[in-house]
Design an enzyme around this catalytic site. Sequence first.
Site, short mmCIF file in Angstrom:
data_model
loop_
_atom_site.label_atom_id
_atom_site.label_comp_id
_atom_site.label_asym_id
_atom_site.label_seq_id
_atom_site.Cartn_x
_atom_site.Cartn_y
_atom_site.Cartn_z
N ASN A 11 2.46 -2.25 -1.81
CA ASN A 11 3.46 -1.78 -0.85
C ASN A 11 2.73 -1.40 0.43
OD1 ASN A 11 5.41 -0.47 0.60
ND2 ASN A 11 5.74 1.20 -0.87
N TRP A 12 2.86 -2.26 1.42
CA TRP A 12 2.12 -2.04 2.68
C TRP A 12 2.76 -0.96 3.54
CZ3 TRP A 12 0.93 -7.85 4.40
CH2 TRP A 12 0.05 -8.41 3.47
N LYS A 13 3.94 -0.50 3.17
CA LYS A 13 4.67 0.54 3.92
C LYS A 13 4.74 0.18 5.41
CE LYS A 13 3.59 3.84 0.32
NZ LYS A 13 3.33 5.21 -0.09
N HIS A 94 12.40 4.15 -3.64
CA HIS A 94 11.08 4.74 -3.34
C HIS A 94 11.29 6.18 -2.86
CE1 HIS A 94 7.17 5.49 -1.62
NE2 HIS A 94 6.73 4.44 -2.30
N GLU A 96 9.95 7.87 -0.63
CA GLU A 96 10.01 8.04 0.83
C GLU A 96 11.42 7.76 1.34
OE1 GLU A 96 6.63 5.54 1.68
OE2 GLU A 96 5.37 7.01 0.65
N GLU A 166 6.52 6.49 -10.08
CA GLU A 166 5.65 6.99 -9.02
C GLU A 166 5.89 8.50 -8.86
OE1 GLU A 166 4.55 3.61 -6.10
OE2 GLU A 166 6.38 4.52 -5.39
N GLY A 172 -0.04 8.99 -2.10
CA GLY A 172 -0.81 9.21 -0.88
C GLY A 172 -1.61 10.50 -0.87
N SER A 212 -1.58 6.94 -5.77
CA SER A 212 -3.05 7.04 -5.67
C SER A 212 -3.76 6.20 -6.73
CB SER A 212 -3.49 8.51 -5.73
OG SER A 212 -2.95 9.22 -4.63
N GLY A 233 -0.12 1.55 -2.92
CA GLY A 233 0.09 1.80 -1.49
C GLY A 233 -1.20 1.58 -0.72
N GLY A 234 -1.85 2.69 -0.36
CA GLY A 234 -3.05 2.65 0.48
C GLY A 234 -4.10 1.62 0.06
P1 13P Z 1 -0.40 5.29 -2.65
O1 13P Z 1 -1.02 4.24 -3.55
O2 13P Z 1 -0.89 5.22 -1.24
O3 13P Z 1 -0.48 6.64 -3.27
O4 13P Z 1 1.17 4.92 -2.56
C1 13P Z 1 1.87 4.64 -3.71
C2 13P Z 1 3.20 4.13 -3.32
O5 13P Z 1 4.02 4.86 -2.80
C3 13P Z 1 3.52 2.73 -3.61
O6 13P Z 1 4.86 2.46 -3.44
#
Ligand code: 13P
Length: 249
Positions: A11-13, A94, A96, A166, A172, A212, A233-234
Amino acid sequence: MEQRKKRVLGNWKMNLTSHEVRQLAEGMKEMPLADGVEVGVFPGFPYISMVKELLPQIRVGAQNFYPQENGAFTGEVSVLQIKDLGATMVLIGHSERRAIFNEDHLFLKKKVDASLNAGIKPVFCCGEPFEIRNTGGELSFVKQQLEDSLFHLSKPNLMKSVIAYEPVWAIGTGLTATTEQAEEMHRSIRGWISEKYDEETANGISILYGGSCNASNAKELFACPNVDGGLIGGASLKADTFQAIVNSF
Ligand code: 13P
């Protein structure tokens, strides 16, 4: 019985511009994909078709859409539009989107239905915030999220879906769930599916871990019997770390 799929999805957000997307895709082009692991990424809307073209060997999805066919919804993007760009899956629920954009369980349910109607695979995210984990309410919290927005589906439609657990406190933050915490939740989710549907459905559905997850902890998380991969994510923003995660089964 068919073995459920192992998946690693990035997920590149709201990261990367076209030049950076090209660079990342260039790095990923060379990557030997692991056998039997489905790999996919969710770029920002403007780059979906570009990534589809640059990386034809992986799945491309969208991070969001608005669950109406078309019409006066200025600034929104429909499921037909993401499909038109080449997306075959979409993130729904998600944390967010739940927290920042106030997407509630009824809206998420609408999105789940709209994606499946369009033939797009929903990757349904669930997970408890820190306060809930802290008071030991995580299992009932996540069960409610699934009952509210996903468990209305027919068996064939649920089978087309992917679930991503998640925990909000792990996203994050560098605070990854322990293997015990992840396995307990994933095993419970599979148990609820088994109760509501049947064992075949429960065993057929991929349940991914996100929060993470990185190249150093993916191996032990993916070794848990009920963890079928990750939503990253990251660590999906760098080709080498993402490849290391893909190779962690
Ligand atoms: P991180 O891997 O950056 O913690 O993010 C996870 C995420 O929200 C994937 O959708």
